[in-house]
Motif scaffolding. Structure first.
Motif, PDB file in Angstrom:
ATOM      1  N   GLN A  88       0.825  -1.207   0.000  1.00  0.00           N
ATOM      2  CA  GLN A  88       0.000   0.000   0.000  1.00  0.00           C
ATOM      3  C   GLN A  88       0.857   1.254   0.000  1.00  0.00           C
ATOM      4  O   GLN A  88       0.520   2.253  -0.652  1.00  0.00           O
ATOM      5  N   ILE A  89       1.977   1.206   0.715  1.00  0.00           N
ATOM      6  CA  ILE A  89       2.886   2.362   0.739  1.00  0.00           C
ATOM      7  C   ILE A  89       3.506   2.577  -0.629  1.00  0.00           C
ATOM      8  O   ILE A  89       3.586   3.705  -1.131  1.00  0.00           O
ATOM      9  N   LEU A  90       3.941   1.485  -1.263  1.00  0.00           N
ATOM     10  CA  LEU A  90       4.538   1.594  -2.588  1.00  0.00           C
ATOM     11  C   LEU A  90       3.538   2.166  -3.585  1.00  0.00           C
ATOM     12  O   LEU A  90       3.860   3.058  -4.372  1.00  0.00           O
ATOM     13  N   GLU A  91       2.325   1.638  -3.569  1.00  0.00           N
ATOM     14  CA  GLU A  91       1.304   2.104  -4.506  1.00  0.00           C
ATOM     15  C   GLU A  91       0.939   3.566  -4.267  1.00  0.00           C
ATOM     16  O   GLU A  91       0.704   4.319  -5.214  1.00  0.00           O
ATOM     17  N   ARG A  92       0.915   3.957  -3.018  1.00  0.00           N
ATOM     18  CA  ARG A  92       0.465   5.307  -2.679  1.00  0.00           C
ATOM     19  C   ARG A  92       1.520   6.366  -2.936  1.00  0.00           C
ATOM     20  O   ARG A  92       1.204   7.463  -3.424  1.00  0.00           O
ATOM     21  N   TYR A  93       2.779   6.062  -2.599  1.00  0.00           N
ATOM     22  CA  TYR A  93       3.809   7.096  -2.621  1.00  0.00           C
ATOM     23  C   TYR A  93       4.806   6.973  -3.782  1.00  0.00           C
ATOM     24  O   TYR A  93       5.426   7.972  -4.148  1.00  0.00           O
ATOM     25  N   CYS A  94       4.986   5.772  -4.318  1.00  0.00           N
ATOM     26  CA  CYS A  94       5.940   5.601  -5.427  1.00  0.00           C
ATOM     27  C   CYS A  94       5.191   5.771  -6.750  1.00  0.00           C
ATOM     28  O   CYS A  94       4.974   4.816  -7.505  1.00  0.00           O
ATOM     29  N   THR A  95       4.821   6.980  -7.031  1.00  0.00           N
ATOM     30  CA  THR A  95       3.904   7.263  -8.137  1.00  0.00           C
ATOM     31  C   THR A  95       4.598   7.485  -9.472  1.00  0.00           C
ATOM     32  O   THR A  95       3.915   7.647 -10.488  1.00  0.00           O
ATOM     33  N   ASN A  96       5.928   7.494  -9.474  1.00  0.00           N
ATOM     34  CA  ASN A  96       6.657   7.762 -10.721  1.00  0.00           C
ATOM     35  C   ASN A  96       7.537   6.605 -11.151  1.00  0.00           C
ATOM     36  O   ASN A  96       8.432   6.779 -11.983  1.00  0.00           O
ATOM     37  N   VAL A  97       7.283   5.412 -10.607  1.00  0.00           N
ATOM     38  CA  VAL A  97       8.119   4.241 -10.921  1.00  0.00           C
ATOM     39  C   VAL A  97       8.016   3.917 -12.408  1.00  0.00           C
ATOM     40  O   VAL A  97       6.919   3.806 -12.962  1.00  0.00           O
ATOM     41  N   LYS A  98       9.173   3.754 -13.047  1.00  0.00           N
ATOM     42  CA  LYS A  98       9.220   3.417 -14.465  1.00  0.00           C
ATOM     43  C   LYS A  98       9.510   1.941 -14.710  1.00  0.00           C
ATOM     44  O   LYS A  98       9.116   1.395 -15.748  1.00  0.00           O
ATOM     45  N   SER A  99      10.196   1.290 -13.755  1.00  0.00           N
ATOM     46  CA  SER A  99      10.670  -0.067 -14.009  1.00  0.00           C
ATOM     47  C   SER A  99      10.520  -0.937 -12.760  1.00  0.00           C
ATOM     48  O   SER A  99      10.813  -0.483 -11.646  1.00  0.00           O
ATOM     49  N   VAL A 100      10.065  -2.197 -12.946  1.00  0.00           N
ATOM     50  CA  VAL A 100      10.026  -3.159 -11.853  1.00  0.00           C
ATOM     51  C   VAL A 100      10.655  -4.467 -12.311  1.00  0.00           C
ATOM     52  O   VAL A 100      10.519  -4.877 -13.468  1.00  0.00           O
ATOM     53  N   VAL A 101      11.366  -5.120 -11.374  1.00  0.00           N
ATOM     54  CA  VAL A 101      11.940  -6.448 -11.583  1.00  0.00           C
ATOM     55  C   VAL A 101      11.446  -7.311 -10.438  1.00  0.00           C
ATOM     56  O   VAL A 101      11.814  -7.083  -9.273  1.00  0.00           O
ATOM     57  N   LEU A 102      10.610  -8.313 -10.742  1.00  0.00           N
ATOM     58  CA  LEU A 102       9.929  -9.068  -9.690  1.00  0.00           C
ATOM     59  C   LEU A 102       9.949 -10.560  -9.982  1.00  0.00           C
ATOM     60  O   LEU A 102       9.926 -10.983 -11.141  1.00  0.00           O
ATOM     61  N   LYS A 103       9.951 -11.341  -8.903  1.00  0.00           N
ATOM     62  CA  LYS A 103       9.709 -12.779  -8.998  1.00  0.00           C
ATOM     63  C   LYS A 103       8.271 -13.057  -8.598  1.00  0.00           C
ATOM     64  O   LYS A 103       7.844 -12.694  -7.500  1.00  0.00           O
ATOM     65  N   ALA A 104       7.544 -13.682  -9.490  1.00  0.00           N
ATOM     66  CA  ALA A 104       6.124 -13.919  -9.235  1.00  0.00           C
ATOM     67  C   ALA A 104       5.930 -15.229  -8.471  1.00  0.00           C
ATOM     68  O   ALA A 104       5.537 -16.245  -9.007  1.00  0.00           O
ATOM     69  N   ARG A 105       6.208 -15.172  -7.170  1.00  0.00           N
ATOM     70  CA  ARG A 105       6.027 -16.360  -6.331  1.00  0.00           C
ATOM     71  C   ARG A 105       4.620 -16.432  -5.751  1.00  0.00           C
ATOM     72  O   ARG A 105       4.287 -17.358  -5.041  1.00  0.00           O
ATOM     73  N   SER A 106       3.849 -15.426  -6.015  1.00  0.00           N
ATOM     74  CA  SER A 106       2.452 -15.423  -5.588  1.00  0.00           C
ATOM     75  C   SER A 106       1.696 -14.579  -6.608  1.00  0.00           C
ATOM     76  O   SER A 106       2.273 -14.095  -7.582  1.00  0.00           O
ATOM     77  N   LEU A 107       0.409 -14.398  -6.391  1.00  0.00           N
ATOM     78  CA  LEU A 107      -0.387 -13.641  -7.342  1.00  0.00           C
ATOM     79  C   LEU A 107      -0.352 -12.136  -7.102  1.00  0.00           C
ATOM     80  O   LEU A 107      -0.875 -11.371  -7.906  1.00  0.00           O
ATOM     81  N   TRP A 108       0.288 -11.704  -6.004  1.00  0.00           N
ATOM     82  CA  TRP A 108       0.207 -10.290  -5.655  1.00  0.00           C
ATOM     83  C   TRP A 108       0.750  -9.355  -6.735  1.00  0.00           C
ATOM     84  O   TRP A 108       0.198  -8.268  -6.937  1.00  0.00           O
ATOM     85  N   PRO A 109       1.829  -9.718  -7.492  1.00  0.00           N
ATOM     86  CA  PRO A 109       2.297  -8.750  -8.496  1.00  0.00           C
ATOM     87  C   PRO A 109       1.225  -8.394  -9.514  1.00  0.00           C
ATOM     88  O   PRO A 109       1.223  -7.294 -10.067  1.00  0.00           O
ATOM     89  N   PHE A 110       0.290  -9.314  -9.752  1.00  0.00           N
ATOM     90  CA  PHE A 110      -0.714  -9.063 -10.778  1.00  0.00           C
ATOM     91  C   PHE A 110      -1.863  -8.198 -10.265  1.00  0.00           C
ATOM     92  O   PHE A 110      -2.717  -7.770 -11.020  1.00  0.00           O
ATOM     93  N   TYR A 111      -1.872  -7.943  -8.967  1.00  0.00           N
ATOM     94  CA  TYR A 111      -2.761  -6.940  -8.403  1.00  0.00           C
ATOM     95  C   TYR A 111      -2.017  -5.616  -8.205  1.00  0.00           C
ATOM     96  O   TYR A 111      -2.601  -4.542  -8.264  1.00  0.00           O
TER      97      TYR A 111
END
Length: 347
Positions: A88-111
């Motif tokens: 929630q903090i990332l979504e709320r305050y990191c509003t200018n993110v251009k790039s993400v590198v993630l391991k999809a070990r759960s479904l949360w990245p797709f939300y």
């Protein structure tokens, strides 16, 4: 002698001070003075521009307190260990993110991903049960131009055609489910100028007639079997690590007017390679993965000479360290071999 006051220190000195402190001491110092607090905010904006998330509780507690101050400065988020705190903090305050590198070990990245509307680049390690969630999530990103999927599903490659604004696409480590129809990508992604595919087999399917894939300039391929490939009229850079059954020399010869960079392997038509190189007009990088034991010194002499005249340099890759040493010895007796670099193959 006048004692220096910390509030008189320039930002560069305060940055060094903040770097030397642990997370709690940084926060305590920042809260001690308005000037120091502003300096700390400036420090955080630079330090957290490229944010790496971990499972460290102390670090995450620290980030939960500073991101509300400087989250807008975060340009990239990396969480390769599978830890994704503070959504929630990332979504709320990191509003200018251009790039993400993630391991999809759960479904949360797709939300999480669809809410980061500023994203232009996404890199994901996939699991087998997430493909149904992947492409709908990516479609929610209006500015997405760069996509890199690892352990991707060949069966679902056709879904990438929905991402019509992609300019760069990397499909790495396919699951060996089925052959990939490259036209299901190229026919629809008209803006694509870079394509990398690593899989077992590639072919041209339904849309191959009349499709030219005119935007593509860089093509990299690691594949065991190729039956056919489309024509890319503006292709300038080619990297090919493949089997010997496909006539790569004939295919690459189509691009010699514009070809600037070439890496090629498993050549069966050695004379054809020389002829193709002779026809290149603007080639400035050449690397070849060779079976050096099957090449005579006479052929190596011709190859070095063509590379000297048409490129100016030549990188040769071989399988083993012993081959590296032997090839270097052979090249020592060949004119102009100073242009050559010899490496052990590492892919």
């Amino acid at each position: 002698m006048e004692t220096a006051n910390i509030t008189s220190f320039p930002q560069e000195i305060l940055d060094l001070l903040f770097e030397s402190l642990d997370y709690q001491d940084r926060l305590s110092l920042a809260q001690s003075n308005h000037y120091i607090g502003e300096s700390f905010a400036s420090f955080c904006k630079r330090e957290l521009k490229d944010l790496e998330l971990t499972e460290c509780k102390t670090e995450n507690d620290y980030l939960s307190r500073v991101l509300p101050i400087c989250g807008s400065a975060v340009m990239s988020i990396t969480a390769e260990d599978g830890s994704y705190p503070m959504l929630q903090i990332l979504e709320r305050y990191c509003t200018n993110v251009k790039s993400v590198v993630l391991k999809a070990r759960s479904l949360w990245p797709f939300y999480f991903i669809p809410n980061m509307k500023s994203l232009t680049s996404v890199q994901l390690w996939m699991r087998r049960d997430e493909d149904d969630f992947l492409y709908p999530a990516l479609q929610e990103l209006p500015h997405l131009t760069n996509l890199h999927l690892l352990d991707f599903s060949e069966k679902n490659v056709h879904k990438v055609q929905r991402l019509v604004n992609l300019e760069r696409l990397s499909l790495e480590r396919g699951r060996k489910e089925c052959p990939v129809d490259i036209m299901q990508i190229c026919h629809f992604l008209k803006k694509l100028d870079y394509l990398f595919i690593e899989c077992d087999e590639i072919f041209c399917g339904t849309y191959s007639q009349g499709s030219t894939c005119s935007a593509l300039e860089e093509f990299e391929l690691i594949v065991k079997k190729v039956t056919d490939l489309p024509f890319f009229p503006n292709l300038r850079k080619v990297f090919v690590l493949s089997d010997k059954s496909f006539n790569w020399i004939k295919w690459i010869t189509k691009y010699t007017e514009k070809l600037e960079s070439l890496y090629i392997s498993n050549i069966t038509d050695n004379i054809g390679l020389l002829d193709m190189l002779e026809s290149c007009k603007v080639l400035h990088y050449l690397a070849i993965f060779i079976e050096s034991t099957k090449l005579s010194n006479e052929y190596l002499t011709y190859l070095v000479d063509v590379a000297r005249r048409k490129v100016g340099s030549l990188s040769l890759e071989v399988k083993t360290k012993e081959e590296v040493d032997n090839l270097k010895k052979r090249l020592a007796d060949i004119p102009n071999s100073a242009i050559c670099k010899v490496y052990k193959h590492s892919v």
